[in-house]
Design an enzyme around this catalytic site. Structure first.
Site, mmCIF file in Angstrom:
data_model
loop_
_atom_site.group_PDB
_atom_site.id
_atom_site.type_symbol
_atom_site.label_atom_id
_atom_site.label_comp_id
_atom_site.label_asym_id
_atom_site.label_seq_id
_atom_site.Cartn_x
_atom_site.Cartn_y
_atom_site.Cartn_z
ATOM 1 N N GLU A 81 40.037 -33.068 68.824
ATOM 2 C CA GLU A 81 39.870 -33.327 69.839
ATOM 3 C C GLU A 81 41.418 -33.898 70.556
ATOM 4 O O GLU A 81 41.914 -34.247 71.888
ATOM 5 C CB GLU A 81 38.671 -34.084 70.289
ATOM 6 C CG GLU A 81 39.115 -35.310 70.396
ATOM 7 C CD GLU A 81 38.614 -36.547 71.763
ATOM 8 O OE1 GLU A 81 37.890 -36.837 71.980
ATOM 9 O OE2 GLU A 81 39.644 -36.898 72.124
ATOM 10 N N CYS A 113 33.602 -35.282 67.573
ATOM 11 C CA CYS A 113 33.968 -36.008 66.660
ATOM 12 C C CYS A 113 33.702 -35.261 65.050
ATOM 13 O O CYS A 113 33.731 -35.771 63.484
ATOM 14 C CB CYS A 113 33.700 -37.326 66.637
ATOM 15 S SG CYS A 113 34.325 -37.902 67.460
ATOM 16 N N HIS A 236 28.871 -40.571 60.167
ATOM 17 C CA HIS A 236 30.227 -40.231 61.566
ATOM 18 C C HIS A 236 29.591 -42.410 62.135
ATOM 19 O O HIS A 236 29.070 -42.791 61.959
ATOM 20 C CB HIS A 236 29.861 -39.891 62.575
ATOM 21 C CG HIS A 236 30.591 -39.491 63.554
ATOM 22 N ND1 HIS A 236 32.153 -39.965 63.573
ATOM 23 C CD2 HIS A 236 30.424 -40.272 65.149
ATOM 24 C CE1 HIS A 236 32.106 -40.284 64.973
ATOM 25 N NE2 HIS A 236 31.444 -40.314 65.968
#
Lengths: 348, 131
Positions: A81, A113, A236
Site C-alpha cells: 500500500e 495488508c 496477520h
C-alpha cells in the site's frame, strides 16, 4: 482451492530495516507517557529505503535460497500500500534489479495488508496451471500513521519475498488455500491523502476477526484438520493482542504462534506482516512440519494457506540471512529522528 | 544527469553489472568497453558479487544538491573482491563507524529524488556485511 499442478515455495527471503522507534517515544511525545503501548517498538526505514529497495533485498534472499537463474522467473509481483510511485510499478524496478527482465510479467498488487498474499494466490495459479515454472510474490510496506494517531505506534516497515515453483523443487508446498472477502469500511486512504483513516468501530470484530477466522476455519474444514495438526501458525499481526486472540479461538497454543509473532519487535509491516512471520517460521522449520498462514487486509479479506515443509528446507535455510538476523540488527532512534527520516517535517 | 542517462546506466547502478575482458580476464567497473589493463575491446557483461572492503572513506557534511536529506553521510572507495575500486555511499552505518578494511556488501538503495514530482534514482550503496 487447489491448482491442477502442485506448487511450492522454492526460495523465501526476509528484509527488515535497521532503525527502531520504541513505542514509548510515541507515547512520550503525544500523551506524556499516559498511554499504554501496544508493542515494544517498530521498524523504521532509513531515508534511502522504500518499498522497492526493501523488496529487492528480500527478493535477492529468496533467489539465494532458490538457486535458480533469475531469467527463468516469469512474474514479479509486489503487494504494497506504499509503492514509491503513484504511477509506475515498483515491480519493474525489482525485476530489473534482480535480473529477471525482460521476459517476465511485473505488476503491483493492492489490497491493504493482504496485497502480498493476494500476489501469492495468483502465483500459485500461474505456476499451478503450468503457464510458468517460477513466479515471485512479494509483500512490502513502509507504513505511515498520522502523527499522534493510534496507528503511529505500530505502522512499521519490512518485506518478504516468495519464489514459487513446482512442488518437486520446493522447500515447502501448498496443500490448499482459501480466501474470504467482503466490502468492509474499516480502513482506507483516498488519492493524494498522505495518511489513512480508520472506521474505528469496524476495526476488530467485523473486520479482522470475522474475515481472518472465517478464512482459517474454512480452510481447516475443507482439509479436515484442527489446530493440533499444525506445527506452527502465523496470523496477520496489527498488534500483539489480535493474533493471540485469533489463535486461541481457533484452538492454537501460544507455542504454535510464538515463532511467527514478530509485531512487538518490528511493528505491523502491513503487506509483509504475516509473510514475515512465515519467513521466521521457515528459518526454523523441520521437514514434515505443517504450517498455517492467514493474512488479513482491510477493505476487507483474508487468505489462508496450509503448507507442508519438505526435506529441502534444511539445506536452504542458511543460504541467506534469517529473519532474526535482521531483527537483531537494531539501531534505536528517537521521535525527532523518526520525524526527519519519514519526512514528516515540513519546512516553510 | 537526466532521465536518459539514468536509464542507460541502470544495469550497473542496480546490480553492479560491469564487464570482463576476454583477452586478459580483467574485470571492469564501471563498464567502459575497452580494457584499461591490455587496451583490447571488452564487451562481455559481468555481474560483480557486491562484496568488498572499504579502501578509504570520508564523511560528507555539505552535500551537493539532491543529497541534502542524507547528511551527514559516509562516502567510500570500496575495493571489490574482483578487483575494481568503486566510489559509493555507505548506508546503514553510523558516523565514525566506518574503517579502512571494513567488509561491506552492495545493496540497492534510493540515491536521490529528482524533486517532489520527478524520477526516483536508485543505485548501489554499500553497508557493513550482515552475515
Amino acid at each position: 482451492m487447489r491448482p491442477t499442478r502442485e506448487v511450492g515455495i522454492i526460495g523465501y527471503g526476509a528484509y527488515v530495516p535497521r532503525y527502531r522507534l520504541p513505542a514509548t517515544e510515541v507515547d512520550r511525545v503525544w500523551t506524556d507517557g499516559y498511554s499504554g503501548t501496544p508493542i515494544k517498538e517498530k521498524a523504521v526505514p532509513g531515508p534511502d529505503e522504500d518499498t522497492a529497495t526493501m523488496s529487492i533485498e528480500a527478493a535477492r534472499n529468496a533467489l539465494k535460497r532458490a538457486g535458480i537463474d533469475p531469467v527463468r522467473i516469469r512474474a514479479v509481483w509486489v503487494g504494497s500500500e506504499s509503492p514509491p510511485y503513484a504511477v509506475k510499478p515498483a515491480a519493474t524496478i525489482v525485476a530489473e534489479a534482480i535480473g529477471a527482465v525482460p521476459e517476465t510479467q511485473a505488476a503491483d498488487w493492492e489490497f491493504a495488508c493482504k496485497a502480498g498474499t493476494e500476489a501469492m494466490q495468483a502465483a500459485i495459479g500461474m505456476v499451478g496451471s503450468g503457464m510458468m515454472d517460477y513466479a515471485l510474490a512479494i509483500g512490502a510496506d513502509t507504513a505511515q500513521g498520522r502523527p499522534g494517531d493510534a496507528l503511529e505506534y505500530t505502522a512499521g516497515a519490512g518485506s518478504a519475498a516468495y519464489l514459487l515453483g513446482p512442488k518437486e523443487e520446493s522447500l515447502a508446498y501448498f496443500e490448499a488455500s482459501y480466501s474470504y472477502v467482503t466490502d468492509t469500511p474499516d480502513f482506507f486512504r483516498r488519492p493524494y491523502q498522505h495518511y489513512p483513516q480508520h472506521g474505528s468501530r469496524f476495526t476488530g470484530e467485523p473486520a479482522y476477526f470475522k474475515h481472518l477466522l472465517a478464512a482459517a476455519q474454512g480452510l481447516l474444514n475443507e482439509l479436515g484438520y484442527t489446530a493440533k495438526d499444525f506445527a506452527a501458525a502465523v496470523f496477520h499481526q496489527p498488534n500483539v493482542a489480535f493474533p493471540q486472540r485469533a489463535a486461541k479461538e481457533l484452538g492454537f497454543s501460544r507455542e504454535q504462534i510464538q515463532t511467527g509473532l514478530l509485531v512487538s519487535e518490528i511493528g505491523n509491516t502491513y503487506a509483509a506482516s504475516s509473510l514475515l512471520g512465515l519467513t521466521a517460521i521457515l528459518d526454523q522449520a523441520k521437514p514434515g512440519d505443517r504450517v498455517l498462514l492467514v493474512s488479513y487486509g482491510s477493505g476487507a479479506g483474508s487468505d489462508a494457506f496450509s503448507l507442508i515443509v519438505t526435506d529441502r528446507v534444511v539445506e536452504r535455510q542458511n543460504k541467506a540471512p534469517h529473519t532474526r538476523d535482521y531483527i537483531a540488527r537494531r539501531k534505536e532512534i528517537d521521535y525527532a529522528l523518526y520525524v526527519r527520516y519519514r519526512k514528516k517535517l515540513h519546512m516553510h | 544527469m537526466g532521465i536518459p542517462n539514468h536509464w542507460r546506466t541502470q544495469h550497473q547502478r542496480y546490480r553492479l553489472v560491469g564487464e570482463i575482458c576476454q583477452h586478459c580476464g580483467a574485470k571492469l567497473f564501471p563498464p567502459r568497453d575497452v580494457c584499461p589493463e591490455c587496451s583490447q575491446p571488452a564487451y562481455e557483461p559481468f555481474t560483480f558479487s557486491g562484496r568488498g572492503q572499504v579502501y578509504s572513506h570520508s564523511t560528507v557534511l555539505h552535500a551537493p544538491r539532491g543529497y541534502e536529506e542524507f547528511v551527514p553521510y559516509t562516502v567510500a572507495l570500496v575495493k571489490l573482491e574482483e578487483g575494481p575500486l568503486v566510489t559509493a555511499q555507505l548506508t546503514d552505518v553510523d558516523a565514525g563507524e566506518a574503517y579502512i578494511g571494513m567488509p561491506v556488501e552492495m545493496v540497492t538503495r534510493k540515491q536521490r529524488e529528482d524533486g517532489e514530482e520527478g524520477a526516483i534514482i536508485y543505485g548501489y550503496k554499500f553497508r557493513p556485511v550482515l552475515q
